[in-house]
Design a protein around this motif. Sequence first.
Motif, PDB file in Angstrom:
ATOM      1  N   GLN A   1       2.252  -2.428   4.104  1.00 62.74           N
ATOM      2  CA  GLN A   1       0.517  -3.089   4.119  1.00 62.74           C
ATOM      3  C   GLN A   1      -0.120  -2.163   5.488  1.00 62.74           C
TER       4      GLN A   1
ATOM      5  N   SER B   1       6.351 -10.030  -0.669  1.00 61.59           N
ATOM      6  CA  SER B   1       6.080  -8.439  -1.234  1.00 61.59           C
ATOM      7  C   SER B   1       8.264  -7.841  -1.135  1.00 61.59           C
TER       8      SER B   1
ATOM      9  N   ASP C   1       0.734  -1.159  -0.257  1.00 60.13           N
ATOM     10  CA  ASP C   1      -0.221   0.268   0.304  1.00 60.13           C
ATOM     11  C   ASP C   1       1.111   1.507   0.272  1.00 60.13           C
TER      12      ASP C   1
END
Length: 386
Positions: A301, A322, A280
Amino acid sequence: MQDLSTATLSELVLKLQRPGVDMFEQQLLRGAITQRGVDAARELLNFIAQDAPLVEGLLRDTLKGIRDEPARERIRNELERRIEPNHEPPVRRVCMRLLGTHFPQATHVGARLLDFAASSATETRDMRMDALKATVKFLATATLGSRMVRLLDDADPSIVAEVLNALPAYQPVLEPRDVVGKLHALVSLGSTSEIKYTAIELLGRFGDIDAFERVCLQPLHHERERLAVQIMVGHLLSKPRNVLALAPKTFELLVKQLLEKMGYEGVEEQNKGSCDGGVDVTAWTTEVRVNGPQRVKVVVQCKRYSPSNLVGADVVRKMVDSLRAQGAARGVIITTSAFQPAALEFHRDHQYIELINGQQLQTQLDTYFEGTFRVGELAIKASRST
């Protein structure tokens, strides 16, 4: 003048009622009555119907001087007995007011008064209003507040208006969700103007930003309506914003601002729909390593979850992927709730990922936003449970 210590209470009250009695004599007579304490209070109750204003004042002064708790309880019981419908209206009104003023902790009496306020079939409007006004004098409890809120459905606008005026005192003990729906109904269901204006203003006290959005969907034609909305917005801005009520994207923006305040550099939100791998926010920080300071990438995140929705191990595993995909050295998972035991167990072998739960998030928000945001008590409790 007759020796006041030997006069009966009836004689003293009659002297006070005489036309033309001067202020000095009034003070002497009042003092002679109030110094008799409990005996005077119990006897004065029988004189209320004869001269309610005078006797109410005498009772107030007498009760102030009674400190003995058993004696006060006896007086309270006498007052409670006289608020019931089988007594004359002036007697009931005086006893209601005295109970609220001198025995505010007797909240069971407040509940009884709300029974009277709700009894449109058996009580006059004046009596219902007096019962409501007396109730506000008692300590604000969740039980009284909830019963007060139910009166917002009353058919009598004057009762509804009185309840709206009383509600701010109950704000600390009421769940906003129990109030907001009632207030929205008053705004949208053709209520009288003043009730509508007050309901809009109170939505700022009990509601959140979505309350503002819903009110703005209503046609606001009059200047007084627009003023009420301004007051509502003022209330909304003056209280902490509920993080759980933020849209997920807005929560990500809040996290971005938090990271910037914490000293991270190059903080950016990631566009959903791209190959962001569930990331994010990205940021950069400087770490001291063996070969000196090094600028490293951090991926974040954001999980704006309800208190009961704990973050699972799959989210932490996804963060590992990620990090590889983003070429990042560190990862952070921030949630408004807490982490499942399996997530905490998996995290033990991946210490380069930081887990921030609702309680820890609240601490950071308090530090950098000075109480502007609240994660919510339920979220904090959920975090502590892990």
